[in-house]
Scaffold this motif. Structure first.
Motif, short mmCIF file in Angstrom:
data_model
loop_
_atom_site.label_atom_id
_atom_site.label_comp_id
_atom_site.label_asym_id
_atom_site.label_seq_id
_atom_site.Cartn_x
_atom_site.Cartn_y
_atom_site.Cartn_z
N ARG A 42 0.81 -1.15 0.14
CA ARG A 42 0.00 0.00 0.05
C ARG A 42 0.85 1.43 0.02
O ARG A 42 1.78 1.42 0.74
CB ARG A 42 -0.72 0.02 1.27
N THR B 92 -0.22 5.11 0.74
CA THR B 92 -1.52 6.21 1.16
C THR B 92 -0.93 7.52 1.11
O THR B 92 0.32 7.65 1.47
CB THR B 92 -2.13 5.71 2.42
N ASN C 216 -2.67 10.93 2.51
CA ASN C 216 -3.61 11.60 3.50
C ASN C 216 -4.70 10.55 3.56
O ASN C 216 -5.85 10.77 3.51
CB ASN C 216 -4.20 12.79 2.97
N GLY C 217 -4.36 9.25 3.75
CA GLY C 217 -5.21 8.29 4.32
C GLY C 217 -5.95 7.56 2.98
O GLY C 217 -6.53 6.63 3.19
N GLU C 218 -5.58 8.00 1.87
CA GLU C 218 -6.18 7.30 0.48
C GLU C 218 -5.07 6.50 -0.29
O GLU C 218 -3.96 7.14 -0.43
CB GLU C 218 -6.92 8.50 -0.21
N SER C 219 -5.55 5.56 -0.45
CA SER C 219 -4.50 4.62 -1.33
C SER C 219 -4.65 5.17 -2.71
O SER C 219 -5.56 5.69 -3.47
CB SER C 219 -5.06 3.33 -1.50
N VAL C 220 -3.56 5.29 -3.19
CA VAL C 220 -3.26 6.02 -4.59
C VAL C 220 -1.92 5.62 -5.15
O VAL C 220 -1.16 5.02 -4.50
CB VAL C 220 -2.70 7.44 -4.33
N GLU D 79 3.41 5.28 4.21
CA GLU D 79 1.92 6.39 4.45
C GLU D 79 2.43 7.54 4.37
O GLU D 79 3.43 8.24 4.99
CB GLU D 79 1.68 6.06 5.87
N GLU E 171 1.69 11.94 4.36
CA GLU E 171 0.67 13.34 4.68
C GLU E 171 1.24 14.37 4.23
O GLU E 171 2.42 14.63 4.56
CB GLU E 171 0.48 13.06 6.31
#
Lengths: 286, 286
Positions: free
Chosen positions: A60, A62, A64-68, A88, A90
């Motif tokens: 994964r 992510t 800002n919390g969204e999977s991209v 991850e 942010e």
């Protein structure tokens, strides 16, 4: 080695540039100049969960919390030999708007994964991995080396640290910026970049002659006009700032205008405000 | 242009080095590695007082309020064409003890004088001026480029930015240090540096192979022993730290021991404590 590590990478606005493609991604890149921003990206890398099967799909990433999907991050995973690193990120910065977010996530991944997986790369090695991954993904040519250096970076010679050369404008002005939307970096870089490159080389020579923040903005404004990259909304904002006695320019490549001091505020805009980030990228915890 | 400006330059401890003299000071320098410290030097440059006559003698350089002769600072004044610049430096670091204070005052003078007198040099130009002045004064070979970069600088190739090449260890450990007294840099650098240089090159190759803070200290300790530079007091302190399970090394060139984490404290010493300075030199106000 540790279970997780976090790196901070400054955002980076390019004001002007020339494109220098090369079959070796470590030699490909850009000349130009820009601004490293105190607004940036925090990237945390973790070891994969125990019991996770590789058949569960790719690791994964992510934002800002969204999977991209982030091809430059996948490239860094491959170059560092850490296919399972979970990433991850942010950031307060928008993606695709000229802040080098994809390069920042790639570079932050390199720093943090190096610590978590004990990869023993030097800082040049980490910057090189992220630069090459960004070049191969076609998402940027010079943000990574600017983000690694910090300050007001001047890219004298293109490429990763082992081939490129950097300088800087010795100042740390307040920064204002305003984003109207996205511009596709891939579309511009994959087109004919010859006239853009001539304009970029001219601006670089003129900045080296007098390396000040005011000159950086003026030459960036000239470059965007000469390279015919200015969007209508940026053109209108720059005109307003000039009418109010200030100066502003366009971020390459985004529908974004940036300025120093209070130039955008003075023209009646409500910009985001940050500082120059003098440090450049690095680990913040491990 | 402004009436006064202040720059901050980190202290810099060299752990190991090889000496590379050259008739061109911009090509002279050292390879090696060290630590940029959050303890450093604040340098303020002012225009000369109105009405001051040049017959009043040379411009003042003060360190912590005391007038001191500093040939590298005079060299920077000359290279920037600012013979009358008044320089005031403040630091908690001792002079002559391996912290690069003379290089720091020279580099801070370059940054601040560039702003006060509108000299329009780039950051590489400022670093080059201070590096060359330091080399010509015989007071150092590599502190200035390390102080300009920040972090845990590795000097891959000697010289000012236009000729040298830098890398870094990607970490920011806590730093402890303890100073017993002075060692003359000039005396060591003006002697036979061949065996020292062989030892320094070996340590550099081994650090590049595994660039970690622990390895930087271990290779610095080995270098000081091989180069026969260790003082009795440093040797005794390093032995105490090793007996307590830690590691420590000597600062080049001073009667100073440094370590990461809590290695000196753990051995019962009461060291000065600071951080790695990741940013390097720069203006703090103008």
């Amino acid at each position: 080695m540790t279970d997780e590590a976090t790196a901070f990478v400054p955002g980076h606005v390019t004001g002007f540039f020339s494109a220098h493609p090369h079959e070796n991604p470590a030699r490909a890149g850009s000349r130009g100049a820009g601004v490293a921003l105190s607004h940036g990206v925090r990237v945390t890398v973790r070891r994969p969960d125990e019991g996770r099967e590789t058949t569960d799909g790719p690791p994964r990433t992510t934002l800002n919390g969204e999977s991209v999907p982030m091809p430059p991050v996948d490239g860094v995973r491959k170059r560092l030999g850490v296919p399972d690193a979970a990433v991850e990120a942010e950031t307060p910065l928008p993606l695709g708007s000229g802040f080098g977010v994809s390069g920042a996530v790639a570079l932050g991944t390199a720093y943090a994964a190096n610590a978590v997986f004990g990869r023993r790369l030097s800082e040049n090695g980490l910057v090189s991995a992220a630069h090459c991954a960004e070049v191969e993904a076609g998402t940027g040519l010079g943000d990574v080396v600017g983000q690694a250096r910090g300050g007001l970076p001047i890219r004298l010679e293109p490429g990763a640290p082992e081939h490129g050369a950097m300088d800087g404008v010795p100042a740390r002005p307040r920064v204002e910026y305003l984003t109207f939307g996205e511009v596709s970096t891939e579309a511009v870089l994959s087109g004919d970049t010859r006239s853009l490159t001539r304009a970029g080389e001219r601006s670089l020579a003129d900045l080296r002659d007098r390396p000040t923040p005011a000159r950086l903005v003026a030459l960036s404004r000239r470059f965007a006009r000469e390279a015919e990259l200015t969007t209508d909304r940026v053109e209108s904002a720059v005109a307003d700032v000039r009418a109010a006695g200030g100066d502003a320019a366009m971020a390459m490549l985004g529908d974004t205008v940036f300025a120093f001091g209070t130039a955008l505020s003075d023209a009646g805009y409500d910009p985001a405000v940050c500082e120059v980030h003098p440090t450049g990228s690095g680990l913040v915890s491990e």
